[in-house]
Design a protein around this motif. Structure first.
Motif, PDB file in Angstrom:
ATOM      1  N   ARG A  42      -0.477   4.371 -15.089  1.00  0.00           N
ATOM      2  CA  ARG A  42       0.495   5.435 -15.329  1.00  0.00           C
ATOM      3  C   ARG A  42      -0.255   6.745 -15.556  1.00  0.00           C
ATOM      4  O   ARG A  42      -1.123   6.840 -16.403  1.00  0.00           O
ATOM      5  CB  ARG A  42       1.315   5.100 -16.561  1.00  0.00           C
ATOM      6  CG  ARG A  42       2.752   5.396 -16.397  1.00  0.00           C
ATOM      7  CD  ARG A  42       3.516   4.924 -17.610  1.00  0.00           C
ATOM      8  NE  ARG A  42       4.435   3.867 -17.299  1.00  0.00           N
ATOM      9  CZ  ARG A  42       5.599   4.075 -16.732  1.00  0.00           C
ATOM     10  NH1 ARG A  42       5.967   5.278 -16.414  1.00  0.00           N
ATOM     11  NH2 ARG A  42       6.408   3.082 -16.476  1.00  0.00           N
ATOM     12  N   ASP A  43       0.116   7.746 -14.778  1.00  0.00           N
ATOM     13  CA  ASP A  43      -0.472   9.080 -14.902  1.00  0.00           C
ATOM     14  C   ASP A  43       0.666  10.046 -15.187  1.00  0.00           C
ATOM     15  O   ASP A  43       1.254  10.611 -14.276  1.00  0.00           O
ATOM     16  CB  ASP A  43      -1.213   9.436 -13.620  1.00  0.00           C
ATOM     17  CG  ASP A  43      -1.986  10.732 -13.734  1.00  0.00           C
ATOM     18  OD1 ASP A  43      -2.191  11.199 -14.873  1.00  0.00           O
ATOM     19  OD2 ASP A  43      -2.378  11.282 -12.689  1.00  0.00           O
ATOM     20  N   GLY A  44       0.968  10.223 -16.479  1.00  0.00           N
ATOM     21  CA  GLY A  44       2.137  11.027 -16.851  1.00  0.00           C
ATOM     22  C   GLY A  44       3.394  10.247 -16.505  1.00  0.00           C
ATOM     23  O   GLY A  44       3.594   9.126 -16.944  1.00  0.00           O
ATOM     24  N   SER A  45       4.229  10.819 -15.658  1.00  0.00           N
ATOM     25  CA  SER A  45       5.448  10.116 -15.245  1.00  0.00           C
ATOM     26  C   SER A  45       5.239   9.383 -13.923  1.00  0.00           C
ATOM     27  O   SER A  45       6.089   8.598 -13.512  1.00  0.00           O
ATOM     28  CB  SER A  45       6.600  11.113 -15.106  1.00  0.00           C
ATOM     29  OG  SER A  45       6.279  12.051 -14.102  1.00  0.00           O
ATOM     30  N   ALA A  46       4.125   9.600 -13.254  1.00  0.00           N
ATOM     31  CA  ALA A  46       3.851   8.957 -11.968  1.00  0.00           C
ATOM     32  C   ALA A  46       2.990   7.706 -12.165  1.00  0.00           C
ATOM     33  O   ALA A  46       2.304   7.564 -13.168  1.00  0.00           O
ATOM     34  CB  ALA A  46       3.133   9.930 -11.045  1.00  0.00           C
ATOM     35  N   GLN A  47       3.038   6.835 -11.181  1.00  0.00           N
ATOM     36  CA  GLN A  47       2.198   5.642 -11.177  1.00  0.00           C
ATOM     37  C   GLN A  47       1.246   5.723  -9.991  1.00  0.00           C
ATOM     38  O   GLN A  47       1.650   6.095  -8.896  1.00  0.00           O
ATOM     39  CB  GLN A  47       3.040   4.378 -11.082  1.00  0.00           C
ATOM     40  CG  GLN A  47       3.859   4.117 -12.299  1.00  0.00           C
ATOM     41  CD  GLN A  47       4.605   2.791 -12.184  1.00  0.00           C
ATOM     42  OE1 GLN A  47       4.633   2.171 -11.133  1.00  0.00           O
ATOM     43  NE2 GLN A  47       5.219   2.366 -13.273  1.00  0.00           N
ATOM     44  N   ARG A  48      -0.015   5.377 -10.239  1.00  0.00           N
ATOM     45  CA  ARG A  48      -1.023   5.392  -9.182  1.00  0.00           C
ATOM     46  C   ARG A  48      -1.739   4.062  -9.150  1.00  0.00           C
ATOM     47  O   ARG A  48      -1.849   3.390 -10.164  1.00  0.00           O
ATOM     48  CB  ARG A  48      -2.053   6.486  -9.447  1.00  0.00           C
ATOM     49  CG  ARG A  48      -1.488   7.863  -9.496  1.00  0.00           C
ATOM     50  CD  ARG A  48      -2.505   8.891  -9.877  1.00  0.00           C
ATOM     51  NE  ARG A  48      -3.810   8.638  -9.282  1.00  0.00           N
ATOM     52  CZ  ARG A  48      -4.873   9.372  -9.509  1.00  0.00           C
ATOM     53  NH1 ARG A  48      -4.807  10.382 -10.324  1.00  0.00           N
ATOM     54  NH2 ARG A  48      -6.019   9.094  -8.941  1.00  0.00           N
ATOM     55  N   GLN A  49      -2.258   3.732  -7.992  1.00  0.00           N
ATOM     56  CA  GLN A  49      -3.092   2.535  -7.885  1.00  0.00           C
ATOM     57  C   GLN A  49      -4.548   2.948  -7.986  1.00  0.00           C
ATOM     58  O   GLN A  49      -4.993   3.858  -7.286  1.00  0.00           O
ATOM     59  CB  GLN A  49      -2.843   1.810  -6.573  1.00  0.00           C
ATOM     60  CG  GLN A  49      -1.543   1.074  -6.540  1.00  0.00           C
ATOM     61  CD  GLN A  49      -1.507   0.061  -5.415  1.00  0.00           C
ATOM     62  OE1 GLN A  49      -2.328   0.084  -4.516  1.00  0.00           O
ATOM     63  NE2 GLN A  49      -0.536  -0.826  -5.461  1.00  0.00           N
ATOM     64  N   ARG A  50      -5.279   2.282  -8.862  1.00  0.00           N
ATOM     65  CA  ARG A  50      -6.700   2.563  -9.055  1.00  0.00           C
ATOM     66  C   ARG A  50      -7.483   1.270  -8.856  1.00  0.00           C
ATOM     67  O   ARG A  50      -7.055   0.206  -9.309  1.00  0.00           O
ATOM     68  CB  ARG A  50      -6.961   3.087 -10.464  1.00  0.00           C
ATOM     69  CG  ARG A  50      -6.219   4.349 -10.838  1.00  0.00           C
ATOM     70  CD  ARG A  50      -6.636   5.545 -10.004  1.00  0.00           C
ATOM     71  NE  ARG A  50      -8.035   5.827 -10.075  1.00  0.00           N
ATOM     72  CZ  ARG A  50      -8.592   6.720 -10.889  1.00  0.00           C
ATOM     73  NH1 ARG A  50      -7.841   7.411 -11.708  1.00  0.00           N
ATOM     74  NH2 ARG A  50      -9.879   6.907 -10.879  1.00  0.00           N
ATOM     75  N   PRO A  51      -8.642   1.331  -8.213  1.00  0.00           N
ATOM     76  CA  PRO A  51      -9.423   0.112  -7.988  1.00  0.00           C
ATOM     77  C   PRO A  51     -10.168  -0.336  -9.255  1.00  0.00           C
ATOM     78  O   PRO A  51     -10.744   0.479  -9.962  1.00  0.00           O
ATOM     79  CB  PRO A  51     -10.409   0.529  -6.895  1.00  0.00           C
ATOM     80  CG  PRO A  51     -10.525   1.999  -7.026  1.00  0.00           C
ATOM     81  CD  PRO A  51      -9.207   2.485  -7.548  1.00  0.00           C
ATOM     82  N   LEU A  52     -10.125  -1.634  -9.503  1.00  0.00           N
ATOM     83  CA  LEU A  52     -10.883  -2.246 -10.589  1.00  0.00           C
ATOM     84  C   LEU A  52     -12.140  -2.831  -9.964  1.00  0.00           C
ATOM     85  O   LEU A  52     -12.070  -3.707  -9.106  1.00  0.00           O
ATOM     86  CB  LEU A  52     -10.061  -3.354 -11.266  1.00  0.00           C
ATOM     87  CG  LEU A  52     -10.773  -4.122 -12.375  1.00  0.00           C
ATOM     88  CD1 LEU A  52     -11.013  -3.211 -13.578  1.00  0.00           C
ATOM     89  CD2 LEU A  52      -9.983  -5.344 -12.773  1.00  0.00           C
TER      90      LEU A  52
END
Length: 143
Positions: A42-52
């Motif tokens: 979660r980035d503020g109100s948006a959702q992002r996909q981040r690599p683990l």
């Protein structure tokens, strides 16, 4: 003179970026990492996909998310790992150098400001010299 000055400022800024990047790169441990999965962050109100990333340092295996990455699952990349905090990683690619380039912005800004001040001062002195030459050194001359 302006072209010579700006070439010097750009070369100086490039040198600062390069030295900072080399110093940071050499202070970290280089290892290969694999994107184990994509996390939804979660980035503020948006959702992002981040690599683990899954990576090994010595005999230990760690998992962490790099701040400058957007690789797909299964991708292999070179990671720079902070030796003091193994979870602090950075992908070593073109974005590594771009991030250091933004740190040189103050150098360019200061260079432009210094050039403007010096140019205005030189013009003021040239005008003063021209007025003194034209009217001589008699009396008060307004600038």
């Amino acid at each position: 003179m302006a072209l010579h000055y700006w070439v010097l400022v750009v070369l100086l800024a490039g040198w600062v970026v390069y030295r900072e990047g080399v110093r940071d790169r050499d202070a970290r441990i280089s290892t290969t990492g694999v994107v184990a999965q994509q996390l939804v962050v979660r980035d503020g109100s948006a959702q992002r996909q981040r690599p683990l990333f899954r990576y090994a340092v010595g005999a230990d295996t760690f998992h962490s998310v790099a701040p400058n990455s957007d690789q797909p699952a299964g991708a292999r990349v070179v990671l720079l790992v902070n030796p003091d905090y193994e979870w602090d990683i950075e992908v070593y690619d073109h974005r590594f150098w771009i991030a250091r380039g933004f740190s040189s912005f103050p150098v360019l800004l200061f260079g432009g400001l210094a050039f403007t001040v010096l140019l205005l001062h030189a013009r003021m002195l040239a005008r003063r010299e021209a007025l003194l030459e034209r009217y001589g050194e008699e009396g008060d001359v307004e600038y």
